[in-house]
Write an enzyme that holds these catalytic residues in place. Structure first.
Site, short mmCIF file in Angstrom:
data_model
loop_
_atom_site.label_atom_id
_atom_site.label_comp_id
_atom_site.label_asym_id
_atom_site.label_seq_id
_atom_site.Cartn_x
_atom_site.Cartn_y
_atom_site.Cartn_z
N SER A 154 0.87 -1.19 0.00
CA SER A 154 0.00 0.00 0.00
C SER A 154 0.89 1.23 0.00
O SER A 154 1.51 1.55 1.02
CB SER A 154 -0.91 0.00 1.23
OG SER A 154 -1.79 -1.10 1.19
N LYS A 167 -7.10 1.97 -2.58
CA LYS A 167 -6.66 1.50 -1.26
C LYS A 167 -6.61 2.65 -0.26
O LYS A 167 -6.99 2.49 0.90
CB LYS A 167 -5.29 0.83 -1.36
CG LYS A 167 -4.74 0.34 -0.02
CD LYS A 167 -5.66 -0.66 0.66
CE LYS A 167 -5.22 -1.02 2.08
NZ LYS A 167 -4.03 -1.85 2.12
N LYS A 187 0.73 5.42 8.13
CA LYS A 187 1.36 5.64 6.82
C LYS A 187 0.31 5.82 5.75
O LYS A 187 0.42 6.72 4.90
CB LYS A 187 2.28 4.45 6.51
CG LYS A 187 2.93 4.47 5.14
CD LYS A 187 2.21 3.59 4.13
CE LYS A 187 2.17 2.14 4.52
NZ LYS A 187 1.48 1.32 3.50
#
Length: 295
Positions: A96, A171, A239
């Site tokens: 990701s 995502k 993140k």
């Protein structure tokens, strides 16, 4: 069956690689300071010296590493995948990472003669173990068709979102929704507990109504049982939310709920919780309320 290089055997990558071995594919990987998992070695996984050597032996290379710089290092660093890339090699990044960086990576792999697919996943450790991941794909139509039989070994819902970077954009959107839903579940259970209700029964009731969700089911149970081993680590969700907030700035877009969830995750980190499961966002809210769910 294919010779697949699989780089990144963490919480998610380990079971994903195992499913590929069970399906009859060959797996070549690299060691990162420790031996590869015994269960994969017993199934025939082999070790190469570095990502370049992996690419030299593989028809397909899959990366499943934590962040954008990690993908860049594996693909383009010293002894990286691109140095051993053969014409036509399919490179599937299931990490990701940043959508814009992904578009640049795709261009560089294409220029080196390969085909690039971004295919980040959702479903957590359970989805990886049960080969039930949701996979969001950014690729050319040809790249998607080549990757699909491999992705189907690891996931159940596989959607071609669009061109390179579109999978990563999807995502990021997923991680926004997940973070805010986890926060909502935590706030609801905290409210019920502070008011004196039986939170287990509250959760049971909510699962039968409009508030029902997989997060209420899985993470609500984690919160009640206080099982905060990952799962999916807070530092990794941070993140992902950084990617969302950086993207929002570039789009001149406000994401206030996302920013609030990120601050709650940061409060967890300040208390040593960067490796808690992201359901641990409850602990930040409990600290504000001076109340522990179920107490």
């Amino acid at each position: 069956m294919s010779k697949i290089g699989f780089i990144g055997l963490g919480i998610m990558g380990r079971p994903m690689a195992g499913h590929l071995l069970d399906a009859g594919h060959e797996i070549i990987t690299v060691e990162h300071g420790s031996a590869i998992p015994r269960e994969l070695a017993d199934k025939g996984a082999r070790v190469a010296a570095n990502p370049k050597a992996v690419a030299e032996q593989a028809e397909v290379v899959i990366t499943m590493v934590p962040d954008t710089p990690d993908v860049e290092l594996v693909l383009f660093g010293e002894n990286g995948v691109v140095e051993g890339l053969k014409p036509g090699t399919l490179v599937i990044d299931m990490s990701s990472i940043a959508p814009i960086a992904t578009q640049g990576f795709a261009k560089r792999i294409h220029e080196a003669g390969g085909e690039y697919v971004d295919a980040p996943v959702s479903g957590g450790e359970g989805g990886a173990i049960n080969a039930a991941l949701t996979i969001m794909v950014g690729a050319t139509q040809e790249g998607f068709e080549r990757a699909r039989p491999i992705l189907e070994v690891m996931g159940k819902t596989i959607t071609h979102i669009g061109g390179h970077g579109a999978g990563q954009t999807c995502k990021v959107a997923n991680q926004i929704v997940v973070a805010l839903t986890i926060e909502a579940v935590a706030e609801g259970l905290l409210f019920a507990s502070k008011a004196g209700a039986d939170v287990a029964k509250v959760r049971e009731s909510l699962l039968g109504g409009l508030a029902q969700s997989k997060i209420l089911d899985v993470h609500g149970e984690r919160m009640i049982k206080r099982t905060f081993d990952p799962g999916f680590k807070i530092k990794l969700h941070q993140k992902d939310l950084n990617l969302a907030l950086e993207g929002a700035r570039s789009l001149n877009l406000a994401l206030p709920g996302t920013a609030n969830a990120q601050q709650l995750f940061q409060a967890c980190v300040a208390h040593g919780g960067e490796n808690w499961d992201h359901a641990g966002i409850l602990r930040a809210l409990e600290a504000l309320a001076d109340h522990e769910v179920g107490s």
